[in-house]
Design a protein around this motif. Sequence first.
Motif, PDB file in Angstrom:
ATOM      1  N   THR A 290       1.029  -1.188   0.086  1.00 52.77           N
ATOM      2  CA  THR A 290       0.096   0.098  -0.032  1.00 52.77           C
ATOM      3  C   THR A 290       0.799   1.171   0.009  1.00 52.77           C
ATOM      4  N   ILE A 291       1.691   1.215   0.816  1.00 54.65           N
ATOM      5  CA  ILE A 291       2.729   2.510   0.862  1.00 54.65           C
ATOM      6  C   ILE A 291       3.554   2.623  -0.374  1.00 54.65           C
ATOM      7  N   GLU A 292       4.068   1.441  -1.019  1.00 60.85           N
ATOM      8  CA  GLU A 292       4.734   1.567  -2.395  1.00 60.85           C
ATOM      9  C   GLU A 292       3.680   2.161  -3.507  1.00 60.85           C
ATOM     10  N   SER A 293       2.490   1.626  -3.257  1.00 59.84           N
ATOM     11  CA  SER A 293       1.620   2.320  -4.283  1.00 59.84           C
ATOM     12  C   SER A 293       1.151   3.786  -4.114  1.00 59.84           C
ATOM     13  N   LEU A 294       0.988   4.013  -2.703  1.00 60.51           N
ATOM     14  CA  LEU A 294       0.627   5.582  -2.427  1.00 60.51           C
ATOM     15  C   LEU A 294       1.932   6.409  -3.083  1.00 60.51           C
TER      16      LEU A 294
END
Length: 313
Positions: A290-294
Amino acid sequence: MINRERFQELVEKYLDNTCTKSEELELEEYYNTYGRQLFPPTMEQRTKRQLYQRIAARIKTSKEITARNGRRSMIYRIAATISILAILGISYMELFPKKEAQLITVTSNLGEKKQVVLPDSSLVTLNSGSSITYPEFFEGETRQVKMDGEAFFEVSHNPDQPFWVTTPILKTKVLGTSFNIRAYTDNPNIKISLATGSIQVSEENNVLATLKPNEQLLFDKGTGNHLVTKQSTIKDISWLDNIIVLDDHSLEETLRIVERWFNVKLHMSTEDITNKTISGKFINPTLEETIESLELLTGAQINSENQVEPQKP
């Protein structure tokens, strides 16, 4: 005069199948002699309804109790209680000291979801960082609960006893249906989405709208304005299937969702988040993915740290 201790003793023996024939006759005689004096006809329907709700709630929490020492399980004892009281036409609540309904609060901490079975068998699923408060049994003309955070309700149908959900600002009235309420304290908006049935949403005594399936009411806490839109409710209840759906969410709201979901605190390398929106779907997400996508969507670096203690709503 009725001997309450003797009556209770006879009921217990009846449930244990240890009553003699003469004791069974004595039990019935108590009601034949005193029952109509103790229970006015106008009270019978109300007291029976309250009784059955309390018994149903006890059955829900007694499924794991098994028979010991040759005695029947608690479930069968409770079922037998229903039978004898129905046969005799009396209410346990009127015979013995009336118990006040105690309030129960269930909270799902950040990073977890929790299911709650209410006394009327309605099912509530709490999203992360949410809570619900309800009585141990419903009495009176309505079923009332309070909630904070986000929850999905599957309400047992009972037109004689409407179901009310109260949040700090809005109230939702329902007879029997399924719907989602998102009313986190730190969110600027309250969103109510209807899946099935029909609900009525009010602010104090002012009815704002009556929703139909796949309609949503969005209430602005700051202005007091509300808007009813029509779209599939599936997006709003995707969290039940462990899916995060972002549909032009502000970056600020997106960060709050992720923080509640994973019980973390996020830190960004930029403070400019006011004009950015996020859209996307995360199926069975992990924090790292999730953090990578954000980071890809925002161009910012995002760091996370675990919350010291689970936050309450």
